[in-house]
Design a protein around this motif. Structure first.
Motif, PDB file in Angstrom:
ATOM      1  N   GLU A  39     -18.974   1.846 -13.593  1.00  0.00           N
ATOM      2  CA  GLU A  39     -18.680   2.789 -12.894  1.00  0.00           C
ATOM      3  C   GLU A  39     -16.942   3.021 -12.459  1.00  0.00           C
ATOM      4  N   ILE A  40     -16.564   1.985 -12.269  1.00  0.00           N
ATOM      5  CA  ILE A  40     -14.921   2.000 -12.148  1.00  0.00           C
ATOM      6  C   ILE A  40     -14.237   2.403 -13.268  1.00  0.00           C
ATOM      7  N   ILE A  41     -14.853   1.900 -14.506  1.00  0.00           N
ATOM      8  CA  ILE A  41     -14.257   2.513 -15.664  1.00  0.00           C
ATOM      9  C   ILE A  41     -14.468   3.961 -15.936  1.00  0.00           C
ATOM     10  N   ARG A  42     -15.525   4.518 -15.694  1.00  0.00           N
ATOM     11  CA  ARG A  42     -15.746   6.111 -15.535  1.00  0.00           C
ATOM     12  C   ARG A  42     -15.202   6.696 -14.602  1.00  0.00           C
ATOM     13  N   GLN A  43     -14.749   6.128 -13.608  1.00  0.00           N
ATOM     14  CA  GLN A  43     -13.801   6.788 -12.347  1.00  0.00           C
ATOM     15  C   GLN A  43     -12.381   6.657 -12.735  1.00  0.00           C
ATOM     16  N   GLU A  44     -12.222   6.034 -14.186  1.00  0.00           N
ATOM     17  CA  GLU A  44     -10.789   5.904 -14.496  1.00  0.00           C
ATOM     18  C   GLU A  44      -9.873   5.278 -13.444  1.00  0.00           C
ATOM     19  N   ARG A  45     -10.190   4.267 -12.764  1.00  0.00           N
ATOM     20  CA  ARG A  45      -9.282   3.810 -11.911  1.00  0.00           C
ATOM     21  C   ARG A  45      -8.160   2.860 -12.534  1.00  0.00           C
ATOM     22  N   ARG A  46      -6.957   2.862 -12.147  1.00  0.00           N
ATOM     23  CA  ARG A  46      -5.764   2.467 -13.029  1.00  0.00           C
ATOM     24  C   ARG A  46      -5.090   1.468 -12.011  1.00  0.00           C
ATOM     25  N   ASN A  47      -4.226   0.572 -12.843  1.00  0.00           N
ATOM     26  CA  ASN A  47      -3.240  -0.535 -12.041  1.00  0.00           C
ATOM     27  C   ASN A  47      -3.815  -1.430 -11.036  1.00  0.00           C
ATOM     28  N   LEU A  48      -5.373  -1.819 -11.627  1.00  0.00           N
ATOM     29  CA  LEU A  48      -6.049  -2.661 -10.554  1.00  0.00           C
ATOM     30  C   LEU A  48      -5.640  -4.019 -11.056  1.00  0.00           C
ATOM     31  N   VAL A  49      -5.568  -4.876  -9.735  1.00  0.00           N
ATOM     32  CA  VAL A  49      -5.404  -6.456 -10.039  1.00  0.00           C
ATOM     33  C   VAL A  49      -6.914  -6.979  -9.947  1.00  0.00           C
ATOM     34  N   LEU A  50      -7.264  -7.554 -10.885  1.00  0.00           N
ATOM     35  CA  LEU A  50      -8.644  -7.912 -11.130  1.00  0.00           C
ATOM     36  C   LEU A  50      -8.677  -9.493 -10.867  1.00  0.00           C
ATOM     37  N   ALA A  51      -9.324  -9.965 -10.064  1.00  0.00           N
ATOM     38  CA  ALA A  51      -9.431 -11.639  -9.552  1.00  0.00           C
ATOM     39  C   ALA A  51     -10.932 -11.760  -9.796  1.00  0.00           C
ATOM     40  N   ALA A  64      -9.870  -3.535 -21.288  1.00  0.00           N
ATOM     41  CA  ALA A  64      -9.733  -2.675 -22.762  1.00  0.00           C
ATOM     42  C   ALA A  64      -9.890  -1.245 -22.314  1.00  0.00           C
ATOM     43  N   ALA A  65     -10.475  -0.667 -21.315  1.00  0.00           N
ATOM     44  CA  ALA A  65     -10.524   0.489 -20.833  1.00  0.00           C
ATOM     45  C   ALA A  65      -9.193   1.044 -20.038  1.00  0.00           C
ATOM     46  N   GLY A  66      -8.115  -0.110 -19.834  1.00  0.00           N
ATOM     47  CA  GLY A  66      -6.970   0.535 -19.262  1.00  0.00           C
ATOM     48  C   GLY A  66      -6.917   0.645 -17.779  1.00  0.00           C
ATOM     49  N   CYS A  67      -8.002  -0.248 -17.243  1.00  0.00           N
ATOM     50  CA  CYS A  67      -8.044  -0.316 -15.540  1.00  0.00           C
ATOM     51  C   CYS A  67      -7.054  -1.219 -14.956  1.00  0.00           C
ATOM     52  N   ALA A  68      -6.577  -2.121 -15.598  1.00  0.00           N
ATOM     53  CA  ALA A  68      -5.808  -3.248 -14.832  1.00  0.00           C
ATOM     54  C   ALA A  68      -4.578  -3.235 -15.346  1.00  0.00           C
ATOM     55  N   ARG A  69      -3.479  -3.864 -14.480  1.00  0.00           N
ATOM     56  CA  ARG A  69      -2.263  -4.164 -14.742  1.00  0.00           C
ATOM     57  C   ARG A  69      -2.133  -5.697 -14.575  1.00  0.00           C
ATOM     58  N   LYS A  70      -2.913  -6.563 -14.055  1.00  0.00           N
ATOM     59  CA  LYS A  70      -2.876  -7.931 -13.749  1.00  0.00           C
ATOM     60  C   LYS A  70      -4.239  -8.505 -13.597  1.00  0.00           C
ATOM     61  N   LEU A  71      -4.316  -9.870 -14.087  1.00  0.00           N
ATOM     62  CA  LEU A  71      -5.496 -10.627 -13.905  1.00  0.00           C
ATOM     63  C   LEU A  71      -5.443 -11.988 -13.077  1.00  0.00           C
ATOM     64  N   ILE A  72      -5.938 -12.222 -12.505  1.00  0.00           N
ATOM     65  CA  ILE A  72      -6.222 -13.522 -11.535  1.00  0.00           C
ATOM     66  C   ILE A  72      -7.114 -14.460 -11.630  1.00  0.00           C
ATOM     67  N   PHE A  73      -7.224 -15.302 -12.427  1.00  0.00           N
ATOM     68  CA  PHE A  73      -8.493 -16.037 -12.673  1.00  0.00           C
ATOM     69  C   PHE A  73      -8.216 -17.675 -12.931  1.00  0.00           C
ATOM     70  N   SER A  74      -9.528 -18.335 -13.108  1.00  0.00           N
ATOM     71  CA  SER A  74      -9.553 -19.715 -13.417  1.00  0.00           C
ATOM     72  C   SER A  74     -10.685 -19.709 -14.326  1.00  0.00           C
ATOM     73  N   TYR A  75     -10.375 -19.962 -15.416  1.00  0.00           N
ATOM     74  CA  TYR A  75     -11.052 -20.137 -16.965  1.00  0.00           C
ATOM     75  C   TYR A  75     -11.455 -18.804 -17.368  1.00  0.00           C
ATOM     76  N   MET A  76     -10.909 -18.650 -18.579  1.00  0.00           N
ATOM     77  CA  MET A  76     -11.144 -17.335 -19.050  1.00  0.00           C
ATOM     78  C   MET A  76     -11.766 -17.383 -20.684  1.00  0.00           C
ATOM     79  N   GLY A  77     -12.791 -16.801 -20.836  1.00  0.00           N
ATOM     80  CA  GLY A  77     -13.480 -16.506 -22.053  1.00  0.00           C
ATOM     81  C   GLY A  77     -14.709 -16.100 -22.073  1.00  0.00           C
ATOM     82  N   ASN A  78     -15.652 -15.703 -23.370  1.00  0.00           N
ATOM     83  CA  ASN A  78     -16.729 -15.611 -23.578  1.00  0.00           C
ATOM     84  C   ASN A  78     -17.328 -16.892 -23.585  1.00  0.00           C
TER      85      ASN A  78
END
Length: 302
Positions: A39-51, A64-78
Motif C-alpha cells: 500500500e505504501i508503494i501504491r501511494q508512492e511514498r518517497r524518501n523513506l528511511v526503512l528500518a 525497487a519501487a523507489g520508496c526509500a533513501r536509506k536502510l537501517i538494518f541488521s542482517y540483510m538477505g532473502n
C-alpha cells in the motif's frame, strides 16, 4: 473508553506514513506486513528511511519501487536463499544510504527508544567491524565497574507497522508463535498501524491476556487485513510460501522483471483481497493451515 480505531489499510497509510518518514515494519520470520508495504508503494511514498532487523523481500520490493533513501538494518538477505539483489545493487551504486547493526544492536536501539533513554549499553561483542564502519556504535566507561561498554542511540520510528493474529477494535492485540521485536517497535514509534488477520471482541482478547503483546494505548489504527503477511506466514492461519522466496531470487536478477512484478501484483490490484484472490486456489490450498493447532482456546465457547 478508547475509540474504535478501525479503518482501511489505505486510510491508515494515507494518514500516518508521509514522505521522508522513518518506517519500521516489524515481524521476525512470520507476521511480516507485506500488504502494508504494497500500500505504501501504491501511494508512492518517497524518501523513506526503512528500518528493520531483517529487511527480507518486503524492503527489497519497496526499494525497487523507489520508496526509500536509506536502510537501517541488521542482517540483510532473502532468508535461506541468498542476497537481496536490488538492495545490494543500490547500496553498491551509492543510491541508497545504509546503517548496519548486529541483531542485538538493532533491538537495543529499539529498547532505548521505547524506554525514552538517550542510549542503551551492551557488552562488547565480536562485531568489531561494525564499530569501525558505523559511528553510532560508541564506547563508554561503566561508572560502577570501570570497564568499557558499547552503547547505541535510541531508534524512534515515525511509524511502526505491526501485523498480528487478532486484535480488538481498540488496538489490543494477540501475537503467538515466534515473537520478534513487535513490542519494542510499537513502544518506540510515534505512531503504530496494526494489521490483523481477525478483528475480535474485547472479551476474546481478555480471555488470554498473556498473548496481548500490543496494548491499545500505543495504537493509532487497526486494519483488518487477512493474508497480510504473504509470502511470509502467520502462525495458525497460513504457511510460509517458500516457492515465492525461491522464485524471487531468480526474478530479482532482472530489474525489468521486478518492475513488471510490481506493476502486476502491487499496482495491478486494488488491495490485499484482490492480491490473495489473484494468487489462486492452488496457492490457497498449498498454504492452508488446518486445523489451527497453535491458536489459543477461547474459553467463552465452552
Amino acid at each position: 473508553m478508547s475509540p474504535d480505531k478501525r479503518c482501511s489499510l489505505a486510510e491508515a497509510i494515507a494518514e500516518f506514513v508521509h514522505d521522508g518518514d522513518c518506517v519500521y515494519a516489524a515481524g521476525f520470520t512470520h507476521l511480516i506486513p507485506f500488504a502494508a508495504a504494497h500500500e505504501i508503494i501504491r501511494q508512492e511514498r518517497r524518501n523513506l528511511v526503512l528500518a528493520r532487523a531483517t529487511p527480507d523481500l518486503i524492503y527489497e520490493q519497496m526499494i525497487a519501487a523507489g520508496c526509500a533513501r536509506k536502510l537501517i538494518f541488521s542482517y540483510m538477505g532473502n532468508p535461506g536463499i541468498g542476497s537481496l539483489r536490488i538492495v545490494r545493487a543500490e547500496i553498491e551504486a551509492g543510491r541508497l544510504e545504509w546503517e548496519e547493526y548486529s541483531h542485538f544492536g538493532m533491538i537495543s536501539r529499539l529498547q532505548a527508544g521505547a524506554a525514552g533513554l538517550p542510549f542503551m549499553p551492551m557488552n562488547p561483542t565480536a562485531a568489531g567491524d561494525l564499530e569501525r564502519v558505523n559511528p553510532n556504535y560508541r564506547r563508554l566507561q561503566d561508572p560502577y565497574t570501570g570497564r568499557e561498554v558499547v552503547v547505541v542511540p535510541p531508534l524512534n520510528p515515525d511509524v511502526a507497522i505491526i501485523h498480528v493474529q487478532r486484535a480488538d477494535r481498540r488496538g489490543n492485540a494477540h501475537i503467538w508463535g515466534i515473537i520478534g521485536e513487535q513490542k519494542e517497535a510499537a513502544f518506540a514509534a510515534r505512531h503504530v498501524i496494526l494489521t490483523a488477520e481477525e478483528i475480535v471482541e474485547e472479551e476474546v482478547i481478555r480471555s488470554d491476556p498473556n498473548r496481548t503483546l500490543i496494548p491499545e494505548f500505543v495504537v493509532d489504527a487497526v486494519c483488518h487485513v487477512p493474508y497480510c503477511a504473504h509470502p511470509s506466514y502467520t502462525q495458525g492461519y497460513y504457511d510460509r510460501d517458500n516457492a515465492f522466496y525461491l522464485a524471487w531470487d531468480k526474478l530479482s536478477e532482472s530489474r525489468e522483471a521486478v518492475q513488471a512484478w510490481l506493476e502486476e501484483w502491487v499496482f495491478g490490484v486494488k488491495d490485499r483481497w484482490e492480491y490473495w484472490h489473484k494468487l489462486g486456489e492452488e496457492t490457497h490450498h498449498r498454504l492452508a493451515v488446518k486445523p489451527r493447532w497453535s491458536a489459543p482456546i477461547n474459553y467463552g465457547d465452552y
